[in-house]
Design an enzyme around this catalytic site. Structure first.
Site, PDB file in Angstrom:
ATOM      1  N   HIS A 250     133.352 -63.743  20.946  1.00  0.00           N
ATOM      2  CA  HIS A 250     133.524 -62.926  19.608  1.00  0.00           C
ATOM      3  C   HIS A 250     133.670 -63.754  18.377  1.00  0.00           C
ATOM      4  O   HIS A 250     132.999 -63.629  17.418  1.00  0.00           O
ATOM      5  CB  HIS A 250     134.510 -61.849  19.535  1.00  0.00           C
TER       6      HIS A 250
ATOM      7  N   GLY B   6     141.297 -56.422  24.778  1.00  0.00           N
ATOM      8  CA  GLY B   6     141.148 -57.390  23.736  1.00  0.00           C
ATOM      9  C   GLY B   6     140.652 -56.959  22.725  1.00  0.00           C
ATOM     10  O   GLY B   6     139.868 -56.087  22.573  1.00  0.00           O
TER      11      GLY B   6
ATOM     12  N   CYS C 249     132.603 -53.594  25.782  1.00  0.00           N
ATOM     13  CA  CYS C 249     133.188 -54.172  24.580  1.00  0.00           C
ATOM     14  C   CYS C 249     133.488 -52.806  23.406  1.00  0.00           C
ATOM     15  O   CYS C 249     132.604 -52.058  23.442  1.00  0.00           O
ATOM     16  CB  CYS C 249     132.226 -55.023  23.995  1.00  0.00           C
ATOM     17  N   LEU C 250     134.481 -53.067  23.022  1.00  0.00           N
ATOM     18  CA  LEU C 250     134.718 -51.985  21.921  1.00  0.00           C
ATOM     19  C   LEU C 250     133.835 -52.031  20.739  1.00  0.00           C
ATOM     20  O   LEU C 250     133.622 -50.918  20.082  1.00  0.00           O
ATOM     21  CB  LEU C 250     136.269 -52.190  21.219  1.00  0.00           C
TER      22      LEU C 250
ATOM     23  N   GLN D 189     135.834 -58.012  15.075  1.00  0.00           N
ATOM     24  CA  GLN D 189     135.507 -56.711  15.537  1.00  0.00           C
ATOM     25  C   GLN D 189     136.057 -55.583  14.328  1.00  0.00           C
ATOM     26  O   GLN D 189     135.893 -54.534  14.260  1.00  0.00           O
ATOM     27  CB  GLN D 189     136.056 -56.532  16.720  1.00  0.00           C
TER      28      GLN D 189
ATOM     29  N   HIS E 195     135.276 -63.355  26.869  1.00  0.00           N
ATOM     30  CA  HIS E 195     134.643 -62.555  26.143  1.00  0.00           C
ATOM     31  C   HIS E 195     135.204 -62.648  24.580  1.00  0.00           C
ATOM     32  O   HIS E 195     134.380 -62.823  23.598  1.00  0.00           O
ATOM     33  CB  HIS E 195     134.962 -61.098  26.821  1.00  0.00           C
ATOM     34  N   GLU E 196     136.595 -62.680  24.339  1.00  0.00           N
ATOM     35  CA  GLU E 196     137.021 -62.709  23.157  1.00  0.00           C
ATOM     36  C   GLU E 196     136.730 -64.003  22.321  1.00  0.00           C
ATOM     37  O   GLU E 196     136.414 -63.599  21.037  1.00  0.00           O
ATOM     38  CB  GLU E 196     138.593 -62.498  23.046  1.00  0.00           C
TER      39      GLU E 196
HETATM   40 CO    CO Z   1     134.090 -57.302  22.765  1.00  0.00          CO
END
Ligand code: CO
Length: 178
Positions: A139, A46, A93-94, A51, A135-136
Site C-alpha cells: 500500500h 492491517g 483489503c479494506l 488508505q 500487503h500493507e
Molecule cells: Co489493503
C-alpha cells in the site's frame, strides 16, 4: 479518537507512493492511534496511511486481533530487505470492496522500519504475519493486492465493481464519497 474514513479503489490516493516520515512527534502518535482504532473498527488486520487518505509511510497491523484491541504494531518507513520462499493465501483489503482472492507472497521476510519514537527496528516474519506485512507495505508503494492477480481476474473484478458503483449512484442519485 476519531474513526477515519477509508478510501477505496479506484481512488488515486491508493496509487501514490507514500513519502517517508521525518518527524516522530505527537501528531504522528495521534494519527497512528486513530489508524489502529479505524483498523479494529473496520475490522481489519492491517491499515496503511494511504488508505485513510494520508500519503505517508505509516502502517499499523495486528495479525491476530483479540478482545483487547491494543496489541497492534505501528511501523514507520518500513522496507522489506529480504524475502524467501513462496506461499499462496487468501487476501482481502479494506480498500478493495467485495473481493477475496488467492495471492502469492514470500513465505518469510525481513523488515526494517522505525517505531513511533524513531528507533530502528529489524525483524523477521513468516506465514500470515509476513503476508499481512507484504500487503500493507505494498500500500505504501501504491500497490494493491489485485495487482498480484491475473489480468483476467482483475478485469472481472473491475466489471463487478463498476456494477456496484453504478447501482449505488442510481440508488441515491449522488456520488458516494469514496
Ligand atoms: Co489493503
Amino acid at each position: 479518537m476519531p474513526i477515519l474514513p477509508i478510501f477505496t479503489y479506484p481512488n488515486p490516493i491508493l496509487r501514490k507512493k507514500a513519502v517517508a516520515v521525518i518527524e516522530f512527534d505527537a501528531e504522528l502518535a495521534e494519527l497512528v492511534a486513530d489508524m489502529a482504532e479505524t483498523m479494529y473498527e473496520a475490522p481489519g488486520v492491517g491499515l496503511a496511511a494511504p488508505q485513510v487518505g494520508i500519503s505517508k509511510q505509516i502502517l499499523v497491523y495486528d495479525p491476530a486481533p483479540s478482545e483487547e484491541k491494543g496489541n497492534y504494531t505501528a511501523l514507520i518507513n518500513p522496507k522489506i530487505v529480504e524475502m524467501a520462499g513462496e506461499e499462496f493465501g487468501e487476501e482481502g483489503c479494506l480498500s478493495v470492496r467485495e473481493l477475496c482472492a488467492e495471492v502469492k507472497r514470500a513465505y518469510r521476510i525481513v523488515v526494517e522500519a522505525r517505531d513511533l519514537e524513531g528507533n530502528e527496528l529489524r525483524f523477521e516474519a513468516e506465514e500470515w504475519p509476513a503476508r499481512v506485512l507484504q500487503h500493507e507495505i505494498d500500500h505504501l508503494n501504491g500497490i494493491l493486492f489485485i495487482d498480484h492477480l491475473s489480468s483476467l481476474k482483475r478485469a472481472l473484478y473491475k466489471k463487478k465493481l463498476k456494477k456496484i458503483l453504478d447501482a449505488e449512484k442510481s440508488d441515491d442519485g449522488r456520488e458516494i464519497a469514496r
